[in-house]
Design a protein around this motif. Structure first.
Motif, PDB file in Angstrom:
ATOM      1  N   SER A  78       0.865  -1.183   0.000  1.00 28.75           N
ATOM      2  CA  SER A  78       0.000   0.000   0.000  1.00 28.75           C
ATOM      3  C   SER A  78       0.898   1.227   0.000  1.00 28.75           C
ATOM      4  CB  SER A  78      -0.896   0.025   1.240  1.00 28.75           C
ATOM      5  OG  SER A  78      -0.116   0.211   2.417  1.00 28.75           O
ATOM      6  N   TYR A  79       0.369   2.294  -0.527  1.00 28.76           N
ATOM      7  CA  TYR A  79       1.114   3.556  -0.476  1.00 28.76           C
ATOM      8  C   TYR A  79       0.147   4.688  -0.137  1.00 28.76           C
ATOM      9  CZ  TYR A  79      -0.807   5.138  -4.944  1.00 28.76           C
ATOM     10  OH  TYR A  79      -1.640   5.562  -5.939  1.00 28.76           O
ATOM     11  N   VAL A  80       0.682   5.684   0.522  1.00 28.39           N
ATOM     12  CA  VAL A  80      -0.020   6.940   0.789  1.00 28.39           C
ATOM     13  C   VAL A  80       0.943   8.053   0.414  1.00 28.39           C
ATOM     14  CG1 VAL A  80      -1.103   8.425   2.503  1.00 28.39           C
ATOM     15  CG2 VAL A  80      -1.374   5.944   2.671  1.00 28.39           C
ATOM     16  N   ALA A  81       0.493   8.983  -0.422  1.00 29.86           N
ATOM     17  CA  ALA A  81       1.345  10.094  -0.863  1.00 29.86           C
ATOM     18  C   ALA A  81       0.560  11.387  -0.765  1.00 29.86           C
ATOM     19  CB  ALA A  81       1.830   9.872  -2.296  1.00 29.86           C
ATOM     20  N   GLU A  82       1.195  12.384  -0.213  1.00 32.07           N
ATOM     21  CA  GLU A  82       0.556  13.696  -0.047  1.00 32.07           C
ATOM     22  C   GLU A  82       1.399  14.757  -0.738  1.00 32.07           C
ATOM     23  OE1 GLU A  82      -1.079  16.703   3.483  1.00 32.07           O
ATOM     24  OE2 GLU A  82       0.114  14.928   3.997  1.00 32.07           O
ATOM     25  N   ASP A  83       0.741  15.604  -1.505  1.00 35.35           N
ATOM     26  CA  ASP A  83       1.432  16.715  -2.179  1.00 35.35           C
ATOM     27  C   ASP A  83       1.773  17.784  -1.138  1.00 35.35           C
ATOM     28  OD1 ASP A  83       2.233  18.921  -3.679  1.00 35.35           O
ATOM     29  OD2 ASP A  83       0.892  18.457  -5.332  1.00 35.35           O
ATOM     30  N   VAL A  84       3.057  17.943  -0.867  1.00 34.78           N
ATOM     31  CA  VAL A  84       3.499  18.915   0.161  1.00 34.78           C
ATOM     32  C   VAL A  84       4.307  20.035  -0.485  1.00 34.78           C
ATOM     33  CG1 VAL A  84       3.468  17.243   2.041  1.00 34.78           C
ATOM     34  CG2 VAL A  84       5.537  17.497   0.655  1.00 34.78           C
ATOM     35  N   ARG A 136       7.576  24.895  -0.167  1.00 36.34           N
ATOM     36  CA  ARG A 136       7.840  26.266  -0.596  1.00 36.34           C
ATOM     37  C   ARG A 136       7.779  27.224   0.581  1.00 36.34           C
ATOM     38  NH1 ARG A 136       4.054  26.085  -6.079  1.00 36.34           N
ATOM     39  NH2 ARG A 136       5.519  24.871  -7.361  1.00 36.34           N
ATOM     40  N   ALA A 137       6.808  26.982   1.490  1.00 40.22           N
ATOM     41  CA  ALA A 137       6.713  27.845   2.669  1.00 40.22           C
ATOM     42  C   ALA A 137       7.955  27.709   3.532  1.00 40.22           C
ATOM     43  CB  ALA A 137       5.453  27.494   3.463  1.00 40.22           C
ATOM     44  N   GLU A 138       8.447  26.454   3.698  1.00 46.83           N
ATOM     45  CA  GLU A 138       9.655  26.258   4.485  1.00 46.83           C
ATOM     46  C   GLU A 138      10.846  26.949   3.831  1.00 46.83           C
ATOM     47  OE1 GLU A 138       9.915  22.072   4.658  1.00 46.83           O
ATOM     48  OE2 GLU A 138       8.400  21.826   6.248  1.00 46.83           O
ATOM     49  N   GLU A 139      10.929  26.823   2.489  1.00 46.41           N
ATOM     50  CA  GLU A 139      12.027  27.470   1.787  1.00 46.41           C
ATOM     51  C   GLU A 139      11.938  28.985   1.912  1.00 46.41           C
ATOM     52  OE1 GLU A 139      15.430  28.130  -0.214  1.00 46.41           O
ATOM     53  OE2 GLU A 139      14.666  26.223   0.552  1.00 46.41           O
ATOM     54  N   ALA A 140      10.688  29.512   1.816  1.00 52.98           N
ATOM     55  CA  ALA A 140      10.514  30.962   1.963  1.00 52.98           C
ATOM     56  C   ALA A 140      10.915  31.408   3.358  1.00 52.98           C
ATOM     57  CB  ALA A 140       9.060  31.342   1.683  1.00 52.98           C
ATOM     58  N   LEU A 141      10.609  30.581   4.375  1.00 58.56           N
ATOM     59  CA  LEU A 141      10.987  30.915   5.746  1.00 58.56           C
ATOM     60  C   LEU A 141      12.507  30.920   5.891  1.00 58.56           C
ATOM     61  CD1 LEU A 141       9.858  31.532   8.533  1.00 58.56           C
ATOM     62  CD2 LEU A 141       9.882  29.088   9.016  1.00 58.56           C
ATOM     63  N   ARG A 142      13.155  29.907   5.296  1.00 59.01           N
ATOM     64  CA  ARG A 142      14.621  29.894   5.358  1.00 59.01           C
ATOM     65  C   ARG A 142      15.214  31.091   4.638  1.00 59.01           C
ATOM     66  NH1 ARG A 142      13.814  24.219   4.885  1.00 59.01           N
ATOM     67  NH2 ARG A 142      13.858  24.343   2.610  1.00 59.01           N
ATOM     68  N   GLU A 143      14.630  31.435   3.480  1.00 59.89           N
ATOM     69  CA  GLU A 143      15.136  32.592   2.733  1.00 59.89           C
ATOM     70  C   GLU A 143      14.959  33.867   3.533  1.00 59.89           C
ATOM     71  OE1 GLU A 143      16.595  35.056  -0.318  1.00 59.89           O
ATOM     72  OE2 GLU A 143      16.846  32.944   0.174  1.00 59.89           O
ATOM     73  N   ALA A 144      13.776  34.002   4.197  1.00 62.28           N
ATOM     74  CA  ALA A 144      13.553  35.191   5.016  1.00 62.28           C
ATOM     75  C   ALA A 144      14.548  35.252   6.164  1.00 62.28           C
ATOM     76  CB  ALA A 144      12.115  35.190   5.551  1.00 62.28           C
ATOM     77  N   ASP A 145      14.853  34.087   6.767  1.00 65.90           N
ATOM     78  CA  ASP A 145      15.815  34.051   7.863  1.00 65.90           C
ATOM     79  C   ASP A 145      17.201  34.425   7.360  1.00 65.90           C
ATOM     80  OD1 ASP A 145      16.270  33.401  10.695  1.00 65.90           O
ATOM     81  OD2 ASP A 145      17.553  31.816   9.883  1.00 65.90           O
ATOM     82  N   ARG A 146      17.571  33.903   6.168  1.00 61.89           N
ATOM     83  CA  ARG A 146      18.872  34.244   5.601  1.00 61.89           C
ATOM     84  C   ARG A 146      18.978  35.737   5.304  1.00 61.89           C
ATOM     85  NH1 ARG A 146      20.922  35.557   1.073  1.00 61.89           N
ATOM     86  NH2 ARG A 146      18.928  35.427  -0.019  1.00 61.89           N
ATOM     87  N   ARG A 147      17.904  36.284   4.716  1.00 65.86           N
ATOM     88  CA  ARG A 147      17.938  37.719   4.407  1.00 65.86           C
ATOM     89  C   ARG A 147      17.977  38.560   5.672  1.00 65.86           C
ATOM     90  NH1 ARG A 147      13.391  39.118   0.192  1.00 65.86           N
ATOM     91  NH2 ARG A 147      14.214  41.198   0.625  1.00 65.86           N
TER      92      ARG A 147
END
Length: 1010
Positions: free
Chosen positions: A623-629, A634-645
């Motif tokens: 069986s498999y379960v897959a969720e589009d995250v 993208r939100a996590e990446e945006a948060l990291r980018e905001a932290d870097r900036r």
């Protein structure tokens, strides 16, 4: 026979002029390749060239048409007219544009349009005419048929010029108005004079709406003929607008509808006798036009005003919503409006059943214009139906409570009635069963059997008992004992009892599976079952709706298909197989994230796979379960980018604040050490004032951006000339432009341009852009400010020939704290808030700002667009700090800094302490000074032009020398990564500006290494 050469056209050369023959040959060579018939004639009409298309069409060799022989192919009735047009054209009167009939090779004539161009000599004398002849026969015939059709239909056409009131119409319209030829009306006033006095006001109102609102003209009105007779006309026209959107002219058509109107009068008599009422409604709904019969149906007096509120107010409360929905559905769906509703007398509460039938009428633009129809009192019929319905209800109640299912059909099996118990025994179809044939509801294997038994009863007229198979409500196929019998009117009745006692357990399993599938399909998460075949692929057994949608197929479209068939690449199949096998080996679920290539772009999936054991074929199932995250990623990446900036900004802020603080601290030391040296004190104070002003501007920009983001900034707006704004901005930016030696140009519109603006803030915008242009352009570059007024706005562009902007940086160039490149090799600093401030101030003025660039090294341009109007800090207290005293023997010190104030103040302080000091202001200059000066100590700035401090340090270390100087990085960059880079480059220390003497003195006092 043909002259073919490769030259240009003889546009203005005649025979005898140089190159004329060659040019004519070239034209003739090209003429053979065009689809028209091309020719060349001398001014007297004699032909000296015809292209191959002419020869192919006429079937006559070219030589026979030379001279005046070409006229033989022209229809005899058209030759004189063609010759007259030719002679007038040669004489300079008009153009050569004539239609004539030309004989084809089979003897048939077709209409052609001939057009020519006169070629003159340099002296202006006619030399020849070059021309083409184009087949227009089909076009002529279409025009003739259109004219015949209009004449046959009695339709007249017109064109009314709204601006001049001029009216132009054809002879057919003369006849419709009873006018003799020659008495055509030429103005709107003349037209109105022919309209019946009783209709003039309405016609004038329609004309006014055409002229002022651009509405179309559509109405029926009466006209009075000269003999006094009255005719009805239906006049319809469309209003066209000019390029500015103003109504320009109306064109349309008119027909005589007198006979129809008379027929309508006869129909009115019939209507009155039938009891039918008529209603008319313009859309959108406002006041309604009802005749007296409709008013009677709604208990409304003859003289009362009727609106939609009146209409709904007289309907029975239970009928209002269905009626409103029926009206809206009819208008939106372009379907007939046909409803029954009850009207209520508010005085007596009497009720009347009314049937309303209507339709929507749409304009040429497809928009609904009218909603008209009729009403009929159907109270007696509805009451009779009600009594019949009550009788049927008693029968239905009996049948509905019976354990047997009952129904009535016609002889072909078309269902007319089913009991409620029918649904308890038989599986109800998706569509309503009434009116359907068994074949419409059930598969042929069941339907055919049912129809055969029904027709046997109809043919024999005797009851029939049989066993029939049919789907049951639980989805199983049941066996039913069916009894069918004849009824009056050729109908067939039937009853059935379920006698099925088998397959219940299997059906229960199917129900459970269907429920589980419905649960899966309702989930937004992708779930499914797969097997791993031996060929290295993945076999899909079941996938829920979300997974099928992801694979781009309909529900159930993946079952029995391999992943490769569904478009999965080998790498993805290998990734998933590895995860499945990993879970099988561990005998537990395995979680993983991966990036999936889908038709809509790359998507992140968070997946869990789990082993289910072996399937029927012995292959492992999972069986498999897959969720589009993707969005979460993208939100996590945006948060990291905001932290870097944020980190970059804090480091940049520290750097930019330290830059002016370093010379300020140095200046304080100079003031303490200068004593009676007035010149040194004066230079120190001037330098400190400049650096303090830089800090104040930096802090002011920060505060301005903060005010804009919190909506706290207030503009002092007024009527301001653009020239004053630009002048103030240039005055502010002029020192930076002059210092860099740029070529600077300003181009403003010749007429004054006025803005509703705060002069100071708007000047700040352009000063920022000009200063940026000066900073990011190599010395001796070009900077331009140009303004242009377009469509009520002024666009001011500041462009330069500087370093340019990478394409990937343009989308965020106006973001807060955004910098194109943090590269320390640029001497231009800043917090990255200047353009954010520009954007905020421009938008507060109702404008916008954009940036463009050809890329690195290709300059940049910033365009500010604004609407035009008509019209002719605190200073920080110094903390206690160590004060340098005079030292022993002086040392040789090289101070390297592209900030001349910073370098000069440090050098002055060290000189007062007795050291021999030299200065350098970029990396290459530092290397050359170190080679020539042989310093004991180098105080090295990092961010400098040409080469940075790190590279300069490496090159100084490479200079052959008996002793190696002490090199200390002295910079505004102070993060751990910056210190590591200094150490890697060969620096002995790393100090952050502004440096305290207690931190610097150990390096100044340190003995020189041998």
């Amino acid at each position: 026979m043909k002259n073919k050469s490769n030259g240009g056209p003889a546009a203005a050369q005649g025979p005898g002029t140089p190159g004329a023959a060659t040019d004519l040959d070239q034209i003739r060579a090209v003429a053979d390749f065009i689809p028209q018939l091309a020719w060349s004639c001398l001014p007297d009409g004699r032909c000296d060239y015809l292209n191959s298309r002419w020869v192919e069409y006429t079937g006559v060799p070219e030589e026979r048409h030379h001279g005046l022989g070409w006229l033989d192919a022209v229809h005899p009735e058209d030759r004189d007219r063609s010759r007259r047009v030719w002679e007038a054209y040669i004489a300079g009167e008009g153009e050569y544009d004539v239609d004539y009939r030309l004989r084809r090779h089979d003897g048939a004539y077709r209409w052609f349009k001939a057009r020519g161009h006169l070629v003159r000599s340099r002296e202006g004398e006619p030399v020849r005419v070059l021309g083409t002849t184009t087949d227009v026969d089909d076009h002529r015939r279409v025009e003739e048929r259109l004219e015949a059709a209009l004449a046959a239909s009695g339709t007249g056409t017109f064109r009314w010029d709204i601006r001049t009131n001029a009216l132009d119409w054809d002879e057919q319209l003369d006849r419709l108005f009873g006018l003799e030829p020659g008495r055509t009306v030429r103005s709107l006033d003349g037209f109105i004079g022919l309209v019946h006095p009783g209709d003039r006001a309405q016609v004038l109102e329609r004309c006014r709406r055409c002229k002022e609102e651009g509405a179309d003209f559509a109405m029926e009105f009466r006209v009075v003929w000269p003999d006094g007779s009255v005719r009805w006309l239906d006049d319809r026209g469309r209003t066209f607008r000019d390029q500015d959107g103003r109504p320009e002219y109306v064109t349309g058509a008119c027909v005589d509808v007198t006979e129809r109107r008379r027929s309508d009068e006869r129909s009115e008599f019939i209507r009155q006798a039938s009891g039918v009422g008529f209603w008319y409604c313009d859309l959108p709904f406002d006041e309604l036009e009802w005749d007296e019969r409709v008013r009677e149906h709604f208990y409304i007096p003859p003289d009362a005003r009727v609106t939609m509120d009146t209409f709904y107010g007289r309907l029975h409360p239970d009928d209002r919503a269905p009626t409103r929905e029926a009206i809206e559905r009819s208008i939106a769906g372009r379907t007939q409006y046909d409803v029954h509703y009850r009207t209520v007398d508010p005085a007596t509460h009497a009720e009347r059943w009314v049937r309303a039938i209507g339709r929507t009428y749409y304009g040429p633009d497809g928009m609904p214009r009218r909603f008209d129809g009729l009403t009929l009192d159907v109270t007696d019929r509805m009451r009779a139906n009600e009594e019949l319905r009550a009788s049927e209800e008693r029968f239905r109640a009996f049948m509905d409570h019976s354990p047997a299912a009952g129904w009535v059909t016609d002889a072909d099996g078309r269902i007319q009635y089913v009991s409620a118990s029918y649904a308890r025994l038989f599986k109800m179809p998706d569509r309503a069963p009434i009116g359907a044939l068994p074949a419409d509801l059930y598969p042929a294997e069941f339907a055919d059997e049912a129809v055969r038994n029904t027709r046997a009863v109809a043919d024999s007229g005797r009851p029939r008992e049989s066993l029939e198979r049919c789907p049951r409500p639980d989805g199983s196929v049941g066996e039913f004992l069916v009894y069918k019998f004849p009824l009056p009117g050729g109908r067939i009745g039937g009853v059935a009892v379920d006698i099925t006692e088998r397959l219940r357990a299997e059906e229960a399993l199917r129900e459970a599976e269907a429920t589980l599938r419905a649960f899966f399909d309702a989930s937004p998460v992708m779930m499914g079952l797969v097997e791993l075949p031996e060929d290295g692929d993945i076999l899909h057994l079941y996938d829920d709706a979300a997974a099928c949608q992801f694979f781009g197929v309909g529900p159930g479209g993946t079952a029995g298909r391999r992943a490769s068939e569904l478009g999965a690449p080998p790498s993805t199949i290998a990734e998933w197989r590895a995860r499945y096998l990993q879970s099988d080996s561990a005998r537990q679920p395995v979680r993983f994230d991966y990036e999936h290539d889908s038709p809509g772009g790359r998507r992140w999936l968070s997946c869990v796979v789990a082993p289910l054991g072996a399937g029927a074929a012995g292959r492992p199932r999972f069986s498999y379960v897959a969720e589009d995250v993707t969005e979460r990623k993208r939100a996590e990446e945006a948060l990291r980018e905001a932290d870097r900036r944020k980190d970059e900004f804090l480091a940049l802020l520290a750097h930019e604040l330290r830059n002016p603080l370093a010379p300020l601290r140095n200046g304080l030391q100079v003031l303490r050490l200068a004593g009676e040296n007035a010149e040194a004190s004066r230079k120190a104070r001037e330098m400190m004032e400049r650096q303090l002003g830089h800090m104040v501007r930096l802090i002011d920009d920060l505060m301005d951006v903060s005010r804009i983001s919190r909506n706290k900034m207030e503009l002092r707006r007024g009527k301001v000339p653009l020239a004053d704004v630009v002048s103030a901005a240039v005055e502010t930016a002029r020192p930076a432009l002059d210092q860099a030696g740029h070529e600077f140009r300003v181009a403003l519109p010749p007429e004054p341009v006025y803005l509703d603006a705060d002069l100071t803030r708007l000047a700040q915008v352009f000063a920022n852009l000009l200063t940026n242009a000066a900073k990011y352009t190599e010395p001796g570059g070009r900077v331009t400010l140009a303004a242009e007024v377009r469509d009520g706005d002024v666009s001011v562009e500041v462009s330069d020939s500087g370093i340019g902007i990478p394409a990937e940086s343009l989308p965020r160039i106006f973001d807060m704290f955004s910098q194109v490149d943090r590269s320390i090799e640029r001497k231009a600093g800043g917090l990255g808030i200047g353009l954010a401030l520009v954007k905020g101030l421009v938008e507060m003025h109702g404008g916008g700002v954009t940036a463009r660039s050809g890329g690195p090294g290709r300059g940049s341009a910033f365009t500010v667009t604004l609407p035009v109007i008509g019209g002719p800090r605190e200073r920080a207290a110094a903390e206690g700090q160590a004060t340098p005293g005079r030292m022993g023997p002086g040392r040789r010190i090289l101070v390297v800094d592209d900030n001349r104030d910073s370098a000069g103040s440090m050098a002055e302080m060290l000189s007062l302490l007795g050291h021999e000091v030299r200065q350098a202001h970029d990396g290459l200059e530092a290397v050359e000074a170190a080679r020539a000066f042989r310093p004991d100590l180098v105080l090295m700035d990092v961010g400098m032009p040409r080469i940075n401090g790190y590279e300069a340090t490496r090159r100084i270390r490479a200079i052959p020398s008996e002793k190696s100087p002490t090199i200390v990085a002295l910079t505004g960059w102070g993060q751990e990564g910056d210190r590591a880079r200094s150490q890697a480059a060969g620096c002995d220390g790393h100090l952050v500006k502004p440096v305290d003497w207690k931190d610097l003195s150990p390096y100044v006092d340190r003995p020189t290494d041998g």
